[in-house]
Design a protein around this motif. Structure first.
Motif, mmCIF file in Angstrom:
data_model
loop_
_atom_site.group_PDB
_atom_site.id
_atom_site.type_symbol
_atom_site.label_atom_id
_atom_site.label_comp_id
_atom_site.label_asym_id
_atom_site.label_seq_id
_atom_site.Cartn_x
_atom_site.Cartn_y
_atom_site.Cartn_z
ATOM 1 N N GLU A 109 1.790 -9.166 11.894
ATOM 2 C CA GLU A 109 1.130 -8.777 12.855
ATOM 3 C C GLU A 109 1.356 -8.668 14.090
ATOM 4 O O GLU A 109 1.108 -7.589 14.857
ATOM 5 C CB GLU A 109 -0.478 -9.687 12.820
ATOM 6 C CG GLU A 109 -1.259 -9.780 11.356
ATOM 7 C CD GLU A 109 -1.760 -8.414 10.971
ATOM 8 O OE1 GLU A 109 -2.158 -7.591 11.914
ATOM 9 O OE2 GLU A 109 -2.177 -8.562 9.986
ATOM 10 N N ARG A 141 -1.117 -10.940 4.117
ATOM 11 C CA ARG A 141 -2.451 -10.863 3.454
ATOM 12 C C ARG A 141 -3.562 -10.417 4.591
ATOM 13 O O ARG A 141 -4.894 -10.319 4.010
ATOM 14 C CB ARG A 141 -2.971 -12.091 2.685
ATOM 15 C CG ARG A 141 -2.057 -12.406 1.551
ATOM 16 C CD ARG A 141 -2.212 -11.462 0.495
ATOM 17 N NE ARG A 141 -1.710 -12.152 -0.793
ATOM 18 C CZ ARG A 141 -2.213 -12.423 -2.072
ATOM 19 N NH1 ARG A 141 -3.328 -11.384 -2.109
ATOM 20 N NH2 ARG A 141 -1.672 -13.018 -2.991
ATOM 21 N N THR A 142 -3.195 -10.513 5.812
ATOM 22 C CA THR A 142 -4.262 -10.143 6.955
ATOM 23 C C THR A 142 -4.193 -8.484 6.780
ATOM 24 O O THR A 142 -3.078 -7.973 6.378
ATOM 25 C CB THR A 142 -3.912 -10.723 8.145
ATOM 26 O OG1 THR A 142 -2.562 -10.454 8.635
ATOM 27 C CG2 THR A 142 -4.081 -12.037 8.195
ATOM 28 N N MET A 143 -5.426 -8.099 7.706
ATOM 29 C CA MET A 143 -5.250 -6.540 7.348
ATOM 30 C C MET A 143 -3.924 -5.672 7.677
ATOM 31 O O MET A 143 -3.926 -4.830 7.199
ATOM 32 C CB MET A 143 -6.435 -6.025 8.318
ATOM 33 C CG MET A 143 -7.720 -6.381 7.559
ATOM 34 S SD MET A 143 -7.886 -5.446 6.012
ATOM 35 C CE MET A 143 -9.758 -5.939 5.440
ATOM 36 N N LEU A 146 -1.302 -6.517 5.219
ATOM 37 C CA LEU A 146 -1.688 -6.134 3.831
ATOM 38 C C LEU A 146 -1.775 -4.535 4.043
ATOM 39 O O LEU A 146 -1.440 -3.859 2.880
ATOM 40 C CB LEU A 146 -3.343 -6.531 3.759
ATOM 41 C CG LEU A 146 -3.875 -6.015 2.366
ATOM 42 C CD1 LEU A 146 -3.321 -6.625 1.069
ATOM 43 C CD2 LEU A 146 -5.287 -6.717 2.527
ATOM 44 N N SER A 147 -1.890 -3.722 5.116
ATOM 45 C CA SER A 147 -1.722 -2.299 5.208
ATOM 46 C C SER A 147 -0.383 -1.955 4.948
ATOM 47 O O SER A 147 -0.196 -0.924 4.480
ATOM 48 C CB SER A 147 -2.346 -1.928 6.586
ATOM 49 O OG SER A 147 -3.747 -2.265 6.340
ATOM 50 N N HIS A 155 -5.119 -4.677 -2.660
ATOM 51 C CA HIS A 155 -5.974 -3.785 -1.581
ATOM 52 C C HIS A 155 -7.440 -3.940 -2.274
ATOM 53 O O HIS A 155 -8.346 -3.495 -1.662
ATOM 54 C CB HIS A 155 -5.455 -2.396 -1.721
ATOM 55 C CG HIS A 155 -4.053 -2.392 -1.084
ATOM 56 N ND1 HIS A 155 -3.319 -0.980 -0.733
ATOM 57 C CD2 HIS A 155 -3.235 -3.244 -0.340
ATOM 58 C CE1 HIS A 155 -2.319 -1.273 -0.148
ATOM 59 N NE2 HIS A 155 -2.290 -2.593 0.212
ATOM 60 N N PHE A 158 -10.715 -4.423 -0.584
ATOM 61 C CA PHE A 158 -10.454 -4.682 0.779
ATOM 62 C C PHE A 158 -10.576 -3.514 1.610
ATOM 63 O O PHE A 158 -10.185 -3.405 3.024
ATOM 64 C CB PHE A 158 -9.248 -5.579 1.104
ATOM 65 C CG PHE A 158 -9.529 -6.903 0.183
ATOM 66 C CD1 PHE A 158 -10.233 -7.686 0.525
ATOM 67 C CD2 PHE A 158 -8.721 -7.103 -0.668
ATOM 68 C CE1 PHE A 158 -10.531 -8.973 -0.134
ATOM 69 C CE2 PHE A 158 -8.408 -8.519 -1.292
ATOM 70 C CZ PHE A 158 -9.753 -9.545 -0.927
ATOM 71 N N THR A 159 -10.433 -2.445 0.888
ATOM 72 C CA THR A 159 -10.599 -0.950 2.070
ATOM 73 C C THR A 159 -11.585 -0.681 2.695
ATOM 74 O O THR A 159 -12.650 -1.260 1.992
ATOM 75 C CB THR A 159 -10.374 0.277 0.654
ATOM 76 O OG1 THR A 159 -11.169 0.158 -0.214
ATOM 77 C CG2 THR A 159 -8.871 -0.094 0.051
ATOM 78 N N LEU A 161 -8.274 0.107 4.826
ATOM 79 C CA LEU A 161 -7.190 -0.609 5.370
ATOM 80 C C LEU A 161 -7.095 -0.191 6.879
ATOM 81 O O LEU A 161 -7.675 0.885 7.297
ATOM 82 C CB LEU A 161 -5.954 -0.742 4.627
ATOM 83 C CG LEU A 161 -5.959 -1.471 3.090
ATOM 84 C CD1 LEU A 161 -4.741 -1.266 2.482
ATOM 85 C CD2 LEU A 161 -6.370 -2.833 3.274
ATOM 86 N N VAL A 162 -5.972 -0.716 7.669
ATOM 87 C CA VAL A 162 -5.434 -0.124 8.719
ATOM 88 C C VAL A 162 -5.023 1.312 8.864
ATOM 89 O O VAL A 162 -4.279 1.739 8.054
ATOM 90 C CB VAL A 162 -4.640 -0.928 9.691
ATOM 91 C CG1 VAL A 162 -4.423 -0.419 10.875
ATOM 92 C CG2 VAL A 162 -5.409 -2.392 9.466
#
Ligand SMILES: *Cc1c(COP(=O)(O)O)cnc(C)c1O
Length: 383
Positions: A109, A141-143, A146-147, A155, A158-159, A161-162
């Protein structure tokens, strides 16, 4: 431990776990019934000095009696010491800079945010924000991470995504996806989660060149491969590239949560005061352990042992399995049924992880010796 009770209190995101491990010693783990296992998972490439390491235990005890945490309101001397060590012993130049975090996904991140901020503020182009990643890549696994991780199953639900992330379907067309909007590409030198597949040096070199032609950054995710796992401090050293940003975590603290980001001078400068932060990141406890771990890995014989035992492990695997690939002490190979293989290995006293329905990954502690490879070999012959 009562498994029903477990289900009553814990979320089920990890699925069922058939073993209750209560103790460790070197490359061995012991379950609640006193059974011993040769641990070729090392907590997913984390406990590289082995379990219950006396030196790590001593450092933890001493530091916890002195100071565990202050937050980054105050300067933590251990951060300066470890940053110096990382810069002196890697191919980054002395004016590169380091930031400490708590985990792999947080390191990524930070890297992704740093890349965007560098392009937007330093290079002055806020349209240059696309992040490219590779098919088969895994970044957390954070946004944000994950993106950058293309696996569909991760995914689901969770969409959205970024925005601004892009992963082509195949590697062949990756370079064509780089353009004036590309801020950075994030890449593993050896794709761990995908099945321990090293990428070609020539491909990585071409990727670096094309990124730089477009003013985009190369982020190398060494969260699994870093800190000696592949036989050199970083895996990228073996493929003739120089990342603009590198992330690490797993092997850095031998199980104490810690991660780090190194960035070249001009990129690192984009994190001006107040732009990014973490409460726990680089706390005195984590820094004491990470300094100790890095000192051990930098001992002249340490990485030599990783390479020697790695060759032995590779030999055992090539004798017995198909599609063997990896580097140092990080290997993947094909089996008929990964779930059955993991279960049978466990029954014989060997712990391994699956990374696909027909693929196994082994990432033993880096301190294993010939006797442990021999034990591994004798168990594998029965599988
Ligand atoms: C494990 C891993 C991550 C995520 O690390 P966490 O500490 O689980 O967040 C990211 N990238 C790679 C290559 C990894 O192996």
């Amino acid at each position: 431990m009562d498994l029903l009770q477990t289900k009553d209190v814990l979320m089920s995101n990890y699925g069922e776990r058939p073993l209750v491990i209560v103790r460790g010693e070197g490359p061995f783990l012991y379950d609640d019934k006193g059974r011993r296992y040769l641990d070729f998972t090392a907590g997913i490439a984390v406990c590289n000095l082995g379990h219950a390491h006396p030196g790590v235990a001593q450092i933890l005890a001493d530091q916890s009696r002195t100071l565990i945490h202050t937050s980054n309101l105050f300067l933590v001397p251990g951060q300066v010491k470890l940053a110096q060590k990382l810069l002196e012993n890697t191919s980054f130049s002395d004016d590169a800079r380091v930031m400490f975090v708590n985990s792999g996904t947080e390191a990524n991140e930070a890297a992704l945010k740093l890349a965007r901020r560098y392009q937007s503020v330093t290079a002055g182009n806020s349209d240059k924000h696309h992040i490219l990643s590779l098919p088969g890549g895994f970044h957390g696994r954070t946004m944000g991470s994950l993106s950058a991780t293309p696996k569909r199953a991760y995914h689901e639900g969770f969409t959205p995504l970024v925005p601004g992330f892009d992963t082509p379907d195949t590697l062949d067309v990756l370079l064509e996806h780089i353009d004036e909007h590309t801020a950075a590409c994030i890449v593993e030198v050896v794709q761990g989660e995908a099945g321990v597949y090293p990428l070609e040096a020539s491909f990585l070199q071409a990727l670096q060149q094309k990124l730089h032609e477009f003013g985009a950054l190369l982020i190398v995710d060494e969260i699994q491969t870093g800190v000696g796992r592949t036989g050199t401090f970083f895996a990228y050293e073996q493929v003739g590239i120089q990342p603009d940003i590198v992330t690490m975590a797993k092997g850095l603290g031998n199980g104490v949560p810690v991660g780090a980001v190194i960035a070249s001078a001009s990129v690192a400068a984009a994190f001006t005061p107040g732009t990014h932060g973490t409460t726990f990141g680089g706390n005195p406890l984590a820094m004491a352990v990470a300094n100790y771990v890095v000192d051990q890995v930098l001992e002249p014989t340490f990485l030599a042992n990783v390479r020697v035992q790695g060759e032995r492990v590779e030999g055992v695997l090539r004798n017995r399995f198909g599609n063997v690939s990896g580097r140092g002490l990080m290997w993947g190979f094909d089996v008929d049924d990964a779930d059955v293989f993991v279960r049978d290995a466990k029954e014989l006293g060997l712990l391994v992880t699956k990374c696909g329905t027909k693929r196994i990954r082994i990432v033993p502690p880096l301190i294993i010796q010939e006797e442990h490879v021999s034990l591994f070999s004798s168990i594998v012959r029965q599988l």
